[in-house]
Write a protein that holds these residues in place. Structure first.
Motif, short mmCIF file in Angstrom:
data_model
loop_
_atom_site.label_atom_id
_atom_site.label_comp_id
_atom_site.label_asym_id
_atom_site.label_seq_id
_atom_site.Cartn_x
_atom_site.Cartn_y
_atom_site.Cartn_z
N VAL A 62 -93.73 -63.79 11.95
CA VAL A 62 -94.18 -65.15 11.67
C VAL A 62 -93.81 -65.47 10.23
CG1 VAL A 62 -96.15 -66.70 11.53
CG2 VAL A 62 -96.07 -64.95 13.32
N PRO A 63 -92.81 -66.34 10.03
CA PRO A 63 -92.44 -66.68 8.65
C PRO A 63 -93.47 -67.62 8.02
CG PRO A 63 -91.12 -67.95 10.21
CD PRO A 63 -91.98 -67.01 11.02
N THR A 64 -93.68 -67.44 6.74
CA THR A 64 -94.55 -68.32 5.98
C THR A 64 -93.66 -69.18 5.10
OG1 THR A 64 -96.24 -66.60 5.90
CG2 THR A 64 -96.49 -68.44 4.37
N VAL A 65 -93.66 -70.46 5.34
CA VAL A 65 -92.89 -71.39 4.50
C VAL A 65 -93.86 -71.94 3.48
CG1 VAL A 65 -91.52 -73.49 4.44
CG2 VAL A 65 -91.37 -71.97 6.42
N ILE A 66 -93.62 -71.63 2.20
CA ILE A 66 -94.52 -72.04 1.14
C ILE A 66 -93.84 -73.12 0.31
CG2 ILE A 66 -95.89 -71.26 -0.84
CD1 ILE A 66 -95.69 -68.42 0.41
N GLY A 67 -94.49 -74.27 0.29
CA GLY A 67 -93.94 -75.41 -0.44
C GLY A 67 -94.71 -75.67 -1.71
N ARG A 68 -94.47 -76.84 -2.26
CA ARG A 68 -95.16 -77.23 -3.49
C ARG A 68 -96.66 -77.30 -3.27
NH1 ARG A 68 -91.33 -82.14 -5.60
NH2 ARG A 68 -89.53 -80.82 -6.00
N ALA A 69 -97.39 -77.16 -4.34
CA ALA A 69 -98.85 -77.24 -4.35
C ALA A 69 -99.48 -76.23 -3.39
CB ALA A 69 -99.31 -78.66 -4.02
N ASP A 70 -98.85 -75.05 -3.26
CA ASP A 70 -99.42 -73.97 -2.45
C ASP A 70 -99.59 -74.37 -0.98
OD1 ASP A 70 -100.47 -71.37 -2.09
OD2 ASP A 70 -102.52 -72.13 -2.29
N GLN A 71 -98.68 -75.17 -0.46
CA GLN A 71 -98.76 -75.58 0.95
C GLN A 71 -98.01 -74.57 1.82
OE1 GLN A 71 -97.38 -79.61 1.25
NE2 GLN A 71 -99.37 -80.41 0.64
N HIS A 72 -98.73 -74.00 2.78
CA HIS A 72 -98.18 -72.99 3.68
C HIS A 72 -98.00 -73.58 5.07
CE1 HIS A 72 -99.78 -70.57 0.45
NE2 HIS A 72 -99.21 -69.49 0.95
N ARG A 73 -96.86 -73.31 5.71
CA ARG A 73 -96.60 -73.72 7.09
C ARG A 73 -96.24 -72.48 7.90
NH1 ARG A 73 -92.07 -77.15 7.57
NH2 ARG A 73 -91.44 -76.44 5.54
N PHE A 74 -96.82 -72.37 9.08
CA PHE A 74 -96.57 -71.25 9.99
C PHE A 74 -96.14 -71.79 11.34
CE2 PHE A 74 -99.92 -70.03 7.08
CZ PHE A 74 -99.54 -68.79 6.64
N THR A 75 -95.12 -71.20 11.94
CA THR A 75 -94.72 -71.49 13.31
C THR A 75 -94.69 -70.18 14.06
OG1 THR A 75 -93.42 -73.42 12.64
CG2 THR A 75 -92.92 -72.46 14.78
N ILE A 76 -95.39 -70.15 15.19
CA ILE A 76 -95.53 -68.91 15.95
C ILE A 76 -94.77 -69.04 17.26
CG2 ILE A 76 -97.19 -67.38 17.08
CD1 ILE A 76 -99.30 -69.02 15.40
#
Length: 195
Positions: A175-189
């Protein structure tokens, strides 16, 4: 050891499909097809989690890390499944072997419709099924037609789970963790039924 449950409050979208072990062999000369059905089927899911930050993001990252990739299993009470109201406390009235596509049941109040879901088993034996025909109770008895076929034999008295039906899933990859600005994390399972 209990099976972990995916935190539903963080699910933003769900893609669910029933995969089957059916192969097609097409003649390059005539275009005719030969279909080979091996009889197996399972649920596959693509789940997008809501953008999270801070402690929630770290907690969700820890959940996926603790699964250990393909080793771990988790329960997913699919939030896209509508839970029927006032259907009684149904249970199986006749034992059925693995591979069956119908169940004899009793304990119904109101019936269910084609497309509704139910669960058999719990924890590591949890299996999700979808009705293929409307269920009309005769008194409190009803016959359920569903997919996929039963994985294991079902005994008399087995309860039919209608309250938040779940599926037991296993990740199909990291499960990759995409970390953007302002500590925003997105997960796709990406996951499939753990059989």
């Amino acid at each position: 050891m209990s099976i972990p449950v995916l935190p539903l409050t963080l699910v933003s979208s769900v893609e669910r499909r029933l995969a089957t072990s059916v192969a097609e062999a097409r003649s390059p000369f005539t275009g005719t097809s030969q279909i080979q059905d091996w009889g197996a089927s399972w649920w596959e899911y693509q789940i997008d989690m809501a953008v999270t930050q801070g402690a929630n993001a770290r907690r969700l990252s820890a959940f996926f890390t603790a699964l250990g990739g393909l080793r771990g299993r988790f329960l997913f009470p699919d939030p896209s499944i509508e839970v029927p109201i006032a259907v009684g406390n149904p249970y199986v009235t006749e034992a059925e072997p693995a591979g069956a596509l119908v169940l004899q049941t009793a304990g119904w109040g109101l019936g269910l419709r084609a497309g509704d879901f139910f669960q058999l088993g719990s924890d590591t034996t949890t299996r999700l099924y979808q009705l293929t025909e409307d269920v009309t109770a005769l008194g409190s008895e009803a016959t359920l037609a569903f997919v996929p076929p039963l994985r294991t034999a079902v005994q008399v008295g087995t309860p039919i789970g209608l309250d938040a039906p779940s599926v037991l899933l296993r990740l199909t990859g990291p499960v990759p963790t995409v970390i953007g600005r302002a500590d925003q994390h997105r997960f796709t399972i990406s996951a499939r039924e753990a059989l």
